[in-house]
Design a protein around this motif. Structure first.
Motif, PDB file in Angstrom:
ATOM      1  N   ALA A   1       0.858  -1.344   0.042  1.00  0.00           N
ATOM      2  CA  ALA A   1      -0.178  -0.090  -0.104  1.00  0.00           C
ATOM      3  C   ALA A   1       0.823   1.323  -0.218  1.00  0.00           C
ATOM      4  O   ALA A   1       0.526   2.183  -0.592  1.00  0.00           O
ATOM      5  N   ARG A   2       2.163   1.247   0.776  1.00  0.00           N
ATOM      6  CA  ARG A   2       2.846   2.483   0.780  1.00  0.00           C
ATOM      7  C   ARG A   2       3.514   2.647  -0.419  1.00  0.00           C
ATOM      8  O   ARG A   2       3.662   3.686  -0.886  1.00  0.00           O
ATOM      9  N   LYS A   3       3.725   1.619  -1.265  1.00  0.00           N
ATOM     10  CA  LYS A   3       4.466   1.659  -2.404  1.00  0.00           C
ATOM     11  C   LYS A   3       3.696   2.245  -3.389  1.00  0.00           C
ATOM     12  O   LYS A   3       3.872   3.207  -4.340  1.00  0.00           O
ATOM     13  N   ALA A   4       2.118   1.688  -3.329  1.00  0.00           N
ATOM     14  CA  ALA A   4       1.190   2.192  -4.260  1.00  0.00           C
ATOM     15  C   ALA A   4       0.942   3.607  -4.166  1.00  0.00           C
ATOM     16  O   ALA A   4       1.086   4.631  -5.266  1.00  0.00           O
ATOM     17  N   THR A   5       0.890   4.193  -2.863  1.00  0.00           N
ATOM     18  CA  THR A   5       0.906   5.536  -2.415  1.00  0.00           C
ATOM     19  C   THR A   5       1.947   6.585  -2.975  1.00  0.00           C
ATOM     20  O   THR A   5       1.575   7.609  -3.758  1.00  0.00           O
ATOM     21  N   ASP A   6       3.261   6.001  -3.153  1.00  0.00           N
ATOM     22  CA  ASP A   6       4.328   6.492  -3.355  1.00  0.00           C
ATOM     23  C   ASP A   6       4.323   6.819  -5.114  1.00  0.00           C
ATOM     24  O   ASP A   6       4.874   7.782  -5.232  1.00  0.00           O
ATOM     25  N   GLN A   7       4.028   5.600  -5.371  1.00  0.00           N
ATOM     26  CA  GLN A   7       3.768   5.559  -7.011  1.00  0.00           C
ATOM     27  C   GLN A   7       2.908   6.655  -7.709  1.00  0.00           C
ATOM     28  O   GLN A   7       3.166   7.475  -8.513  1.00  0.00           O
ATOM     29  N   ILE A   8       1.632   6.638  -7.118  1.00  0.00           N
ATOM     30  CA  ILE A   8       0.728   7.497  -7.661  1.00  0.00           C
ATOM     31  C   ILE A   8       1.048   8.947  -7.091  1.00  0.00           C
ATOM     32  O   ILE A   8       0.688   9.802  -8.166  1.00  0.00           O
ATOM     33  N   ARG A   9       1.306   9.084  -5.994  1.00  0.00           N
ATOM     34  CA  ARG A   9       1.844  10.474  -5.546  1.00  0.00           C
ATOM     35  C   ARG A   9       3.123  11.072  -6.431  1.00  0.00           C
ATOM     36  O   ARG A   9       2.809  12.325  -6.840  1.00  0.00           O
TER      37      ARG A   9
ATOM     38  N   TYR B   1      -7.525  -0.383  -1.972  1.00  0.00           N
ATOM     39  CA  TYR B   1      -6.979   0.654  -2.114  1.00  0.00           C
ATOM     40  C   TYR B   1      -6.016   0.713  -3.298  1.00  0.00           C
ATOM     41  O   TYR B   1      -5.903   1.701  -3.885  1.00  0.00           O
ATOM     42  N   VAL B   2      -5.497  -0.529  -3.428  1.00  0.00           N
ATOM     43  CA  VAL B   2      -4.631  -0.440  -4.806  1.00  0.00           C
ATOM     44  C   VAL B   2      -5.722  -0.031  -6.163  1.00  0.00           C
ATOM     45  O   VAL B   2      -5.335   0.838  -7.067  1.00  0.00           O
TER      46      VAL B   2
END
Length: 213
Positions: A16-24, A59-60
């Motif tokens: 989830a943190r990786k997804a957040t970082d990638q989309i941000r 979330y993803v």
């Protein structure tokens, strides 16, 4: 530390943190906050309707649902929803998700703008669409309390003129591939955005086909 918004825990796993970082890093703040709000609205809908769903996969799905509008896909011949679904599939495979889960997220993203279908599919597919539709066009707006709406918007603000700006974001992600909007809500976007756009008409295609009768 887990962050809770309007009673919804924001997933904080490594994936989830990786997804957040990638989309941000790849989407505008407007679209990033939209994705986060869509997740929270989706999760609240799931709680209210007592649905069973995987919050991390939801979330993803919410994070990636508009990835297909990015400039990276400006030469794509496909619907933007398919580009986003494919990006999510690649991301989930990199993180070792089961194929069944990957395909469910793919379906959720690919169908999130298709009215009348997602709500008859799995909870994950239904909820990604529900969360997005609530944030974009206020679908089932009154089923959320004012406190829930306010808390979500305080955490993930809607920019000034969000309604116009998100239509513009869709239009700019679609203007190079107008043929992919046939039969979808995306045709409405280009119809409003581009005065030279002409919709394909299903009846015209049937009557103008090469069939003799």
């Amino acid at each position: 530390m887990t962050k809770t918004i309007a009673g919804v825990d924001i997933p904080d796993s490594a994936m989830a943190r990786k997804a957040t970082d990638q989309i941000r890093a790849t989407e505008s703040q407007l679209m990033f906050h939209h994705a986060l709000r869509a997740f929270v609205f989706a999760a609240l809908t799931g709680y209210r309707e007592k649905l069973t769903f995987d919050a991390e996969l939801l979330y993803v799905g919410a994070m990636f649902h508009n990835v297909g509008l990015n400039v990276k896909h400006q030469h794509s011949p496909w619907r933007f929803e398919v580009d986003g679904a494919n990006a999510a599939r690649e991301f989930l495979r990199q993180h070792g998700a089961p194929e069944s889960a990957i395909e469910e997220v793919w379906e959720a993203i690919a169908l999130h703008t298709t009215p009348g279908i997602p709500e008859h599919m799995s909870p994950l597919v239904a909820l990604v669409s529900a969360g997005v539709q609530m944030d974009v066009r206020g679908a089932r707006y009154d089923e959320f309390t004012a406190q829930q709406r306010d808390e979500i918007v305080q955490a993930y603000p809607r920019e000034s003129s969000f309604k116009k700006k998100i239509i513009e974001a869709y239009a700019r992600g679609l203007e190079h591939r107008p043929e992919t909007t046939f039969g979808t809500v995306n045709a409405d976007v280009l119809d409003r955005w581009n005065p030279n756009y002409r919709r394909l008409n299903f009846c015209g295609l049937v009557l103008g086909s090469d069939w003799p009768n």
